[in-house]
Design a protein around this motif. Sequence first.
Motif, PDB file in Angstrom:
ATOM      1  N   PHE A 117      28.933 -23.928  -8.703  1.00  0.00           N
ATOM      2  CA  PHE A 117      28.622 -24.826  -7.597  1.00  0.00           C
ATOM      3  C   PHE A 117      28.105 -24.070  -6.372  1.00  0.00           C
ATOM      4  O   PHE A 117      28.094 -24.607  -5.258  1.00  0.00           O
ATOM      5  N   GLY A 118      27.672 -22.837  -6.581  1.00  0.00           N
ATOM      6  CA  GLY A 118      27.017 -22.097  -5.522  1.00  0.00           C
ATOM      7  C   GLY A 118      27.862 -21.099  -4.767  1.00  0.00           C
ATOM      8  O   GLY A 118      27.358 -20.391  -3.892  1.00  0.00           O
ATOM      9  N   GLU A 149      29.942 -32.142  -0.757  1.00  0.00           N
ATOM     10  CA  GLU A 149      29.431 -31.154  -1.699  1.00  0.00           C
ATOM     11  C   GLU A 149      29.439 -29.773  -1.019  1.00  0.00           C
ATOM     12  O   GLU A 149      29.196 -29.673   0.177  1.00  0.00           O
ATOM     13  N   PRO A 150      29.715 -28.708  -1.777  1.00  0.00           N
ATOM     14  CA  PRO A 150      29.951 -28.638  -3.222  1.00  0.00           C
ATOM     15  C   PRO A 150      31.435 -28.578  -3.583  1.00  0.00           C
ATOM     16  O   PRO A 150      31.781 -28.108  -4.651  1.00  0.00           O
ATOM     17  N   ILE A 181      28.110 -23.934   3.555  1.00  0.00           N
ATOM     18  CA  ILE A 181      27.654 -24.201   2.188  1.00  0.00           C
ATOM     19  C   ILE A 181      27.501 -25.701   1.937  1.00  0.00           C
ATOM     20  O   ILE A 181      26.631 -26.134   1.186  1.00  0.00           O
ATOM     21  N   SER A 182      28.302 -26.514   2.624  1.00  0.00           N
ATOM     22  CA  SER A 182      28.180 -27.968   2.478  1.00  0.00           C
ATOM     23  C   SER A 182      26.880 -28.466   3.090  1.00  0.00           C
ATOM     24  O   SER A 182      26.170 -29.284   2.500  1.00  0.00           O
ATOM     25  N   GLU A 234      24.142 -26.755   3.602  1.00  0.00           N
ATOM     26  CA  GLU A 234      23.016 -26.289   2.788  1.00  0.00           C
ATOM     27  C   GLU A 234      22.856 -27.138   1.537  1.00  0.00           C
ATOM     28  O   GLU A 234      21.742 -27.491   1.147  1.00  0.00           O
ATOM     29  N   THR A 235      23.976 -27.474   0.905  1.00  0.00           N
ATOM     30  CA  THR A 235      23.931 -28.254  -0.330  1.00  0.00           C
ATOM     31  C   THR A 235      23.485 -29.688  -0.078  1.00  0.00           C
ATOM     32  O   THR A 235      22.667 -30.239  -0.823  1.00  0.00           O
ATOM     33  N   MET A 236      24.015 -30.301   0.985  1.00  0.00           N
ATOM     34  CA  MET A 236      23.797 -31.721   1.208  1.00  0.00           C
ATOM     35  C   MET A 236      22.556 -32.034   2.037  1.00  0.00           C
ATOM     36  O   MET A 236      21.983 -33.118   1.916  1.00  0.00           O
TER      37      MET A 236
END
Length: 294
Positions: free
Chosen positions: A263-264, A50-51, A203-204, A206-208
């Motif tokens: 998706f951010g 993700e994302p 970003i991955s 942070e998302t996961m």
Amino acid sequence: MGTKTSMAVKAGAFTATALLALTACGGGDDGDSEAGSDEDVLDVAVFGEEPYSWLDENGEPTGATIAVAERIFGEEMGYELDAQQTEWDNLIPGLNAGNWDVVSAGMSINPDRCSEADFGAPELVYTTALLTEEGNPLDVQNFEDLLEAQESGEGIDVVALSSGVEMGWLEELGVEAEGVGSAEDGIDFVDGGRADVFALTAISLETMAGDMEGLEVTDPFSHTVSVGAHTFRPEDDELREEFNEHLTELKESGEYLEIVGEFGFTEAEMPDLEMTADELCEGDTEALEEKYLD
């Protein structure tokens, strides 16, 4: 061809052995370079990060790169998309074996990968972050800190995707790191105490893992210019060029940012419109950094 996109999930997570067994089972079984065994169906590989691209709670593929694939390959080019998830190390081998026609995983463009596959136009600029125990007890903020910690004898254990760009950067700097097969594995290593640090796209992480109790994600940093794109077989120039034409239109109209923004992703992750896959494939790090890094 219709314009409605159907995303059907095939059996996921091919092993290397399975890939060898399936070499003749994908698109182009008769030696034809046209994408897909059915000209109306495009087989798309995704990766569980993700994302970018992953399977949701219902087993359906989703993510920023999948949304772009649906928009361009589906709505603009008229393909029905048949998506399947696999391990990172299998993405390019499976592509070249004919098990899928396109990789939609936000794969970073670099010379090593360009020697094995072709990339569409640059789509998303990446920064990196480190996942650590809450409080970041070893006070590491970037790759140089990891090297300093190891050289000082602190015994810091680092993991990264085995074929990810982060692993290559760590090796170049002399940081000892263990490879993992998936983003989930890397997070589990830190969460379970088997590693002190997991390096991945900011970003991955942070998302996961940004909200996971007991864990912390460092501030993003740019080690070098890193930009992801869709990945194609070298013989599928026509497919890639048509994709790029539609991608350029979406970028220039601002619609691309609207799609991935769900998706951010933000304007900060949008590459310069002048940036090309060719110059990223050439890998002149100094020139790229001078041109594109602030």
